[in-house]
Design an enzyme around this catalytic site. Structure first.
Site, PDB file in Angstrom:
ATOM      1  N   ASP A 222      24.011  10.608  17.813  1.00  0.00           N
ATOM      2  CA  ASP A 222      23.039  10.161  18.798  1.00  0.00           C
ATOM      3  C   ASP A 222      22.886  11.308  19.797  1.00  0.00           C
ATOM      4  O   ASP A 222      23.761  12.172  19.930  1.00  0.00           O
ATOM      5  CB  ASP A 222      23.469   8.855  19.476  1.00  0.00           C
TER       6      ASP A 222
HETATM    7  C1  BGC Z   1      19.045   6.649  21.450  1.00  0.00           C
HETATM    8  C2  BGC Z   1      18.695   6.784  19.980  1.00  0.00           C
HETATM    9  C3  BGC Z   1      17.494   7.686  19.815  1.00  0.00           C
HETATM   10  C4  BGC Z   1      17.805   9.033  20.462  1.00  0.00           C
HETATM   11  C5  BGC Z   1      16.652  10.008  20.375  1.00  0.00           C
HETATM   12  C6  BGC Z   1      19.165   7.996  22.124  1.00  0.00           C
HETATM   13  O1  BGC Z   1      19.311   7.856  23.486  1.00  0.00           O
HETATM   14  O2  BGC Z   1      20.234   5.915  21.612  1.00  0.00           O
HETATM   15  O3  BGC Z   1      18.440   5.531  19.419  1.00  0.00           O
HETATM   16  O4  BGC Z   1      17.163   7.831  18.472  1.00  0.00           O
HETATM   17  O5  BGC Z   1      18.084   8.827  21.829  1.00  0.00           O
HETATM   18  O6  BGC Z   1      15.612   9.603  21.187  1.00  0.00           O
END
Ligand code: BGC
Length: 798
Positions: A222
């Site tokens: 993530d």
């Molecule tokens: C989220 C993810 C997301 C990523 C990219 C993160 O803060 O938890 O679900 O895909 O950001 O935007």
């Protein structure tokens, strides 16, 4: 020899390591010498945003996951994935960051809207079908967030303490099919820790994900979740996102050189990245995996409309719906969300739809001859709402919209451009490097003279001028997590401004804007000011009309990434609004526009209640279809809908001393409600539809259940036959009953269908250092919700 060993041999350690961190926020590094192209990763999970947050680059905005889950239909989940793949290809993305398959452990979870269900089987099936759909288009799906990210509070650091059994039977089970059966090409590791190890370093990446489940894809972190050089590199963590900086790079090269990380670990990560590239068509001379789908993806807007209607759950209907043709002659449409419908939740799941059909638009289109009014009733939004584009003119070019200027701290203009929204989320794709100040100006057409509260949202030194006169100057500081939070819930300020009819020139400016992410500038109205007498006006409109349709709900500021909800209650005066309108018009239909359960203390005082979720860009059209009866409200609750907060068995999401203890073990969702003997407003699996059904002739074996399902009503409809198991006098702690299988049945009036629902072996198993089946008899129940199960039969354990 591995198929990509020859390519690997061409790479130095430095070049290999470079590939393992993103090149920028959304893409990976290319390596032309080995024919490796850059891969673009995009959110996800209900639309493909692409690499910018920009209204000039719109994306199909499908209904959020709770709406999809409410269809209970894996065929639809597959079609949904296929549309996302087509969108990804259109936008040049190779990897979709979805589906989100964390579980609805607490209804307060901020990203509840984005995840499917409280039940692991329903979640697993829908997720697996979504993954198949996406990958049928040659695009990778990325089930996320592995694992235990079922809440948002302190999400970067919270440690989930959970038993191995609950992990296996619930939280891991939700991911298992997407990996084992649908062969997901990527998985995203979560921010949080589980049982003491942060997920980018957690042994759960090795087992069961890669070993037992045979995952051969890329584990993507993530965003900013990977925090260490050695432990993350030694774990089965492959790609650090975003880039170009991060904990690997030169530090990882050094760790390999001095023996702290074996080079083979780096090699394996690179090989998996090359396999992903080959799968999505980013490796030269290797065509993308051919699309396995035999049908081309359905039109995105059509799918959005179909899912929104098919996922809508009719939980109450006092004979009001569907409206008899030709429909009411007059309707009072009421509610903030009726005009400003919330099609999606907040945070990384947000995309810019090309257009949105509001309930008001949808009803006006469906009832062209009816007299349809709109009144606000009560305010939902906290913060600044963008101004309607139809009333904005760019003062420089004369085009619709606003003039956006990006200035350096020196005042030097870096860029000036026309934009089509007064809400510049993240300032869109064109924010030049070195921007210290952003300015938005527009000529605003005032329709009704009077006082409005105009305001600015965003972080920095905010000023607002009206016809050249400065009316507001305020330092706006974002508190809390910027990424996600700063984007959807930026700080704001507003002032009352007296406006005469005609054109007025507005300029909002932010000086000293923070560098990096989470930057937003919105010029608009603060709707809080409109509340005076709003209920009285709504009641008066409802009294004059044949029917009243109130759209209540939440907003992306309330249901969003990076924060859990503080309450299940509807914001503002919406409860009082519903009660007042229902008292004035017995034909009051309430439509709930929320991604997750909200309390509805008035639910038995109105003629009908429809749960519409965050229904995507076609929400209003789908709602009109359902009200008019051209579509069936096909949804069944994928999650228990509480009557009061006090009844919710698992509610708290906030870590205590950094730990979220999953003490309820395997008892979440309806399992916990059954155990507590608590009665929700509406149980898991419930939903009414427009016709009636009868089950008969149940036969059951350990392999499956067959049952005749008859549509006994006067019109075609949809039903979801649900099968649960229970076990009396068990030596094992078990839920009172648990979902074991289900089937979607669509049948014409008077028609019957014999359906067979297979019972997977797993449905009988529990985890006790391995999957075990307790010998003896189980009871199989069939019916239409977890508490409406008229049929039962005894079967032996398989
Ligand atoms: C989220 C993810 C997301 C990523 C990219 C993160 O803060 O938890 O679900 O895909 O950001 O935007």
């Amino acid at each position: 020899m591995h198929q990509f060993d020859l390519l690997l041999d061409k790479l130095t350690l430095e070049r290999k390591v470079l590939l393992l961190t993103g090149a920028d926020e959304w893409s990976t590094h290319p390596d032309p010498d080995i024919g490796l192209r850059s891969m673009v990763l995009s959110d996800g999970p209900s639309g493909i945003r692409g690499v910018t947050w920009d209204e000039r680059d719109p994306a199909v905005n499908l209904p959020s996951a709770t709406a999809l889950a409410a269809t209970w239909d894996v065929t639809t989940a597959y079609a949904y994935g296929a549309v996302l793949a087509a969108e990804a290809r259109r936008k040049g993305a190779h990897v979709v960051l979805g589906p989100t398959i964390n579980l609805h452990r607490s209804p307060l979870g901020g990203r509840h809207f984005e995840a499917f269900s409280e039940d692991p089987l329903l979640t697993a099936d829908l997720a697996a079908a979504y993954v198949r759909g996406v990958q049928s288009g040659g695009v990778a799906a990325t089930p996320k967030h592995y694992v235990g990210n079922d809440f948002e509070t302190e999400r970067f650091t919270a440690n989930v303490s959970v038993s191995e059994r609950a992990l296996r039977e619930l939280y891991l089970a939700a991911f298992e099919k997407a990996v084992v059966e649908s062969r997901a090409w990527a998985v995203m590791s979560a921010y949080n820790a589980v049982n003491g190890a942060t997920m980018t370093e957690n042994p759960l990446l090795a087992e069961p994900l890669c070993g037992e489940w045979g995952f051969d894809g890329v584990v993507v972190s993530d965003w900013w979740a990977a925090r260490t050089t050695v432990p993350a590199a030694l774990a089965r963590q492959d790609l650090v996102m975003p880039g170009p900086d991060g904990p690997w790079g030169e530090a990882l090269v050094a760790a390999v050189r001095d023996g702290r990380v074996p080079e083979s670990a780096v090699d394996e990560k690179v090989l998996r990245l090359l396999l992903l590239a080959a799968r999505v068509g980013a490796l030269a001379d290797r065509p993308p995996v051919p699309a396995t789908t035999t049908t081309t993806a359905e039109d995105g807007a059509a799918l959005a409309r179909r899912v929104a209607a098919d996922g809508m759950v009719l939980v109450r209907n006092d004979g009001e719906l569907p409206w008899a043709a030709p429909g009411p002659r007059s309707a009072a449409v009421i509610g903030h969300n009726a005009l400003q419908i919330r099609t999606q939740g907040g945070g990384s799941a947000t995309v810019t739809p090309p257009y949105v059909v509001s309930p008001l638009d949808g009803l006006r289109a469906a009832l062209p001859d009816a007299e349809i009014t709109w009144t606000l009733g009560a305010v939902t939004q906290a913060g600044i709402a963008a101004l309607p584009i139809a009333r904005l003119t760019d003062p420089v070019s004369g085009e619709p919209g606003v003039r956006a200027r990006f200035l350096a701290d020196s005042g030097h203009e870096l860029l000036s451009e026309n934009r089509r929204s007064s809400d510049l989320a993240r300032l869109g794709g064109s924010r030049p490097a070195g921007t210290g100040c952003v300015e938005v100006s527009t000529r605003y057409q005032v329709r009704e003279p009077g006082t409005v509260r105009l305001g600015v949202a965003g972080a920095g030194r905010a000023t607002l001028t009206v016809d050249g006169a400065r009316v507001l100057e305020r330092e706006l500081v974002h508190e809390g997590e910027v990424f996600g939070g700063g984007l959807v819930s930026p700080p704001h300020a507003s002032v009352p401004v007296e406006l005469a009819a005609g054109e007025v020139e507005l300029t909002a400016r932010l000086d000293g804007v923070p560098q990096g992410d989470g930057l937003t500038l919105t010029l608009g109205e603060d709707p809080a000011a409109e509340e005076t007498d709003a209920i009285e006006a709504a009641v008066a409109a409802a009294r004059r009309a044949e029917v009243a349709v109130i759209v209540v709900g939440t907003s992306p500021e309330i249901e969003r990434e990076a924060a859990d909800r503080a309450t299940l209650a509807l914001p503002g005066a919406q409860d009082a609004l519903v009660r007042a309108v229902a008292a004035a018009n017995p034909r009051t239909v309430v439509v709930v526009n929320a991604g997750a359960p909200v309390l509805m203390p008035w639910r038995n005082e109105v003629a009908a209640v429809l749960l519409g979720w965050f229904g995507g860009q076609e929400f209003g059209a789908a709602l009109a279809d359902v009200l008019m009866g051209t579509a069936e409200p096909g949804g069944r609750l994928p999650t228990t809908w509480p009557a009061t907060e006090a009844d919710v068995p698992v509610l708290a999401t906030a870590p205590v001393d950094g730990v979220v203890a999953y003490d309820e073990d395997i008892h979440i969702g309806y399992r916990a409600w059954l155990r507590a003997g608590a009665e929700p407003a509406y149980p898991f699996g419930h939903g009414l539809g427009y016709t009636s059904w009868e089950l008969s002739g149940l036969t059951a074996t350990p392999d499956g259940v067959s049952v005749t399902v008859r549509n006994t009503g006067g019109r075609a409809g949809k039903q979801v036959v649900q099968v649960y198991l229970s076990r009396e006098s068990s030596a094992v702690d078990r839920p009172e009953r648990w979902l074991a299988g289900y089937a979607v049945v669509r049948a014409g009036a008077g028609r019957a269908e014999r359906v067979t629902i297979s019972l997977p072996r797993r449905a009988f198993q529990h985890w006790d250092q391995g999957w075990k089946t307790e010998p003896g008899e189980f009871t199989v129940h069939a019916g239409f919700s977890v508490t409406d199960l008229p049929f039962a039969a005894r079967i032996s354990a398989p």
